[in-house]
Design a protein around this motif. Structure first.
Motif, short mmCIF file in Angstrom:
data_model
loop_
_atom_site.label_atom_id
_atom_site.label_comp_id
_atom_site.label_asym_id
_atom_site.label_seq_id
_atom_site.Cartn_x
_atom_site.Cartn_y
_atom_site.Cartn_z
N ALA A 203 -7.46 -1.11 -0.36
CA ALA A 203 -6.09 -1.66 -0.25
C ALA A 203 -5.72 -1.84 1.21
O ALA A 203 -5.08 -0.98 1.81
CB ALA A 203 -5.10 -0.72 -0.95
N SER A 205 -3.81 -2.89 4.49
CA SER A 205 -2.51 -3.34 4.99
C SER A 205 -2.71 -4.49 5.97
O SER A 205 -1.93 -5.45 6.00
CB SER A 205 -1.77 -2.18 5.68
OG SER A 205 -2.61 -1.56 6.64
N LYS A 206 -3.79 -4.42 6.77
CA LYS A 206 -4.18 -5.50 7.68
C LYS A 206 -5.70 -5.62 7.59
O LYS A 206 -6.42 -4.71 7.98
CB LYS A 206 -3.75 -5.18 9.12
CG LYS A 206 -2.24 -5.12 9.31
CD LYS A 206 -1.88 -4.79 10.75
CE LYS A 206 -0.37 -4.74 10.93
NZ LYS A 206 0.02 -4.39 12.33
N ARG A 207 -6.16 -6.74 7.09
CA ARG A 207 -7.59 -6.90 6.83
C ARG A 207 -8.45 -6.73 8.07
O ARG A 207 -9.52 -6.12 8.01
CB ARG A 207 -7.85 -8.28 6.21
CG ARG A 207 -7.47 -8.40 4.74
CD ARG A 207 -8.07 -9.66 4.15
NE ARG A 207 -7.86 -9.75 2.72
CZ ARG A 207 -8.65 -10.44 1.90
NH1 ARG A 207 -9.68 -11.11 2.40
NH2 ARG A 207 -8.41 -10.50 0.61
N THR A 212 -11.94 -5.23 6.26
CA THR A 212 -12.08 -5.66 4.87
C THR A 212 -13.28 -6.57 4.66
O THR A 212 -13.99 -6.46 3.65
CB THR A 212 -10.79 -6.37 4.41
OG1 THR A 212 -9.70 -5.44 4.50
CG2 THR A 212 -10.91 -6.86 2.98
N LEU A 233 -9.47 -5.13 -5.15
CA LEU A 233 -8.79 -5.32 -3.87
C LEU A 233 -7.29 -5.35 -4.15
O LEU A 233 -6.81 -6.22 -4.88
CB LEU A 233 -9.25 -6.63 -3.23
CG LEU A 233 -8.70 -6.95 -1.84
CD1 LEU A 233 -9.22 -5.96 -0.81
CD2 LEU A 233 -9.08 -8.38 -1.45
N GLU A 235 -3.70 -5.96 -3.01
CA GLU A 235 -2.82 -6.64 -2.05
C GLU A 235 -1.66 -7.26 -2.81
O GLU A 235 -1.80 -7.68 -3.96
CB GLU A 235 -3.58 -7.73 -1.29
CG GLU A 235 -4.66 -7.21 -0.36
CD GLU A 235 -5.39 -8.32 0.37
OE1 GLU A 235 -5.51 -8.26 1.61
OE2 GLU A 235 -5.85 -9.26 -0.32
N GLY A 236 -0.50 -7.31 -2.16
CA GLY A 236 0.65 -7.95 -2.77
C GLY A 236 1.23 -7.22 -3.96
O GLY A 236 1.89 -7.83 -4.81
#
Length: 372
Positions: A203, A205-207, A212, A233, A235-236
């Motif tokens: 998960a 927060s900033k790839r 990532t 994965l 996100e969102g």
């Protein structure tokens, strides 16, 4: 457990919420009998429980006059009500222009840094395997701001030693205060040793800073060897939605660059999950020896995940060890006692493993026995 506060502390935590550290600090302080308030400029998207939301958007130039007026009124009230100010992410009430007022009115001021608010990415990349990402770096204005607040604060709060190299040469005393979470909101669900499918969750927060790309590439290669793997994965998602996914994980992969673990790793350990997260070799000596994180940089992440795929017993043992570790060192109630002692001047500045020892001692004295 609730005790009277003999020092009559009146504390404001503001003006930003970062991963619950503002609100958890205030909740903990209240539980031990301290008058504390959490204030933020804008509501956090994860809906943490902040007491005051001023609805001030610093980026809205059109509303700047009304924002300054609103903050000015709040500052006057705060100077009357509070004797201790604890600011997060470099954001004070008056955007750090009012620091002289705290000293003029004999207030104590602490600043807590969280990472990207002070980390010099160019300097970071010199000793890491991460490619320099200009968009992740702090600008000269932020560096100037940090020099100012580090010089004028009564104390600097850091979660561990990772950010120490990025402090300005002249800075206030540094206090190590481990990250805090509400342990009681997580019921551990330890991985099965022989599941039909092994679910791996990441998960970011900033790839970029989480690495990532390398984690996804590692999983693609592992999927070819182990068809019973499932990769999720996250996100969102809302925080509640994300937590429901984490509960189903057999392996959590946090990051492969930063060199330290954060709130995401802590929350997942609290859920009883084994965590893969790169720990810089220089950081190990600053953490408790029993830290149960599986360290892996971008070149090791595939191998470390594969080891966990093949060893269900170790996955379960790591999950149980992680839960115990978080209970001992990251319970927001125990950390609140440490913060209280810092505000009152009863603790000398220390960092590294000694800061963790302080929290462990508090936890064992006050919360180890469930009857407390």
């Amino acid at each position: 457990m609730k005790e009277k506060d003999t020092e009559q502390l009146h504390i404001l935590h503001g003006m930003t919420e970062i991963a619950g550290q503002n609100s958890y600090a205030v909740l903990g302080l209240r539980e031990i009998g301290v008058d504390a308030t959490s204030a933020v400029l804008m509501e956090n998207p994860f809906a943490y429980k902040n007491d005051l939301i001023l609805n001030v958007d610093r980026n809205n130039k059109r509303k700047l006059p009304s924002s300054v007026w609103k903050l000015g009124k709040f500052l006057v009230k705060a100077l009357r009500k509070y004797n201790t100010f604890h600011f997060h992410f470099g954001n004070s009430i008056g955007w750090n222009h009012e620091l002289f007022l705290y000293r003029l009115f004999h207030k104590k001021v602490f600043y807590e840094f969280h990472g990207s608010d002070i980390r010099d990415i160019r300097k970071f990349c010199e000793t890491s395997k991460m490619e320099y990402l200009p968009e992740q770096d702090i600008d000269e204005h932020t560096k100037k701001r940090n020099r100012k607040i580090c010089k004028k604060a009564d104390g600097i709060i850091l979660h561990d030693d990772e950010l120490i190299p990025y402090l300005p040469k002249e800075h206030a005393p540094v206090y190590g205060v481990p990250l805090r979470v509400d342990i009681r909101q997580f019921t551990p669900e330890y991985p099965e040793e022989h599941p039909e499918k092994i679910r791996i969750v990441h998960a970011p927060s900033k790839r970029g800073i989480k690495g990532t790309q390398f984690i996804l590439e590692a999983f693609d290669r592992l999927k070819e060897k182990y068809p019973n793997l499932e990769f999720v994965l996250v996100e969102g998602k809302t925080q509640a939605e994300a937590f429901e996914i984490y509960k189903t994980a057999d392996i959590i992969v946090d990051q492969v660059f930063v060199g330290t673990y954060g709130v995401f790793s802590i929350e997942c350990m609290a859920m009883g999950k084994p965590v893969v997260c790169y720990i810089d070799p220089r950081m190990w000596k600053s953490y408790p020896a029993e830290l149960p994180v599986v360290s892996a940089d971008k070149d090791e992440v595939e191998r470390r995940i594969e080891e966990l795929i093949l060893d269900g017993k170790r996955r379960r043992e790591l999950g149980m060890a992680g839960r115990s570790f978080v209970e001992t060192y990251h319970d927001y109630r125990a950390v609140a006692w440490l913060l209280k002692g810092i505000y009152e001047g009863r603790y000398a500045p220390v960092t590294g493993r000694e800061a963790y020892r302080r929290v462990r001692k508090i936890y064992e004295q006050r919360y180890r026995n469930p009857a407390d």
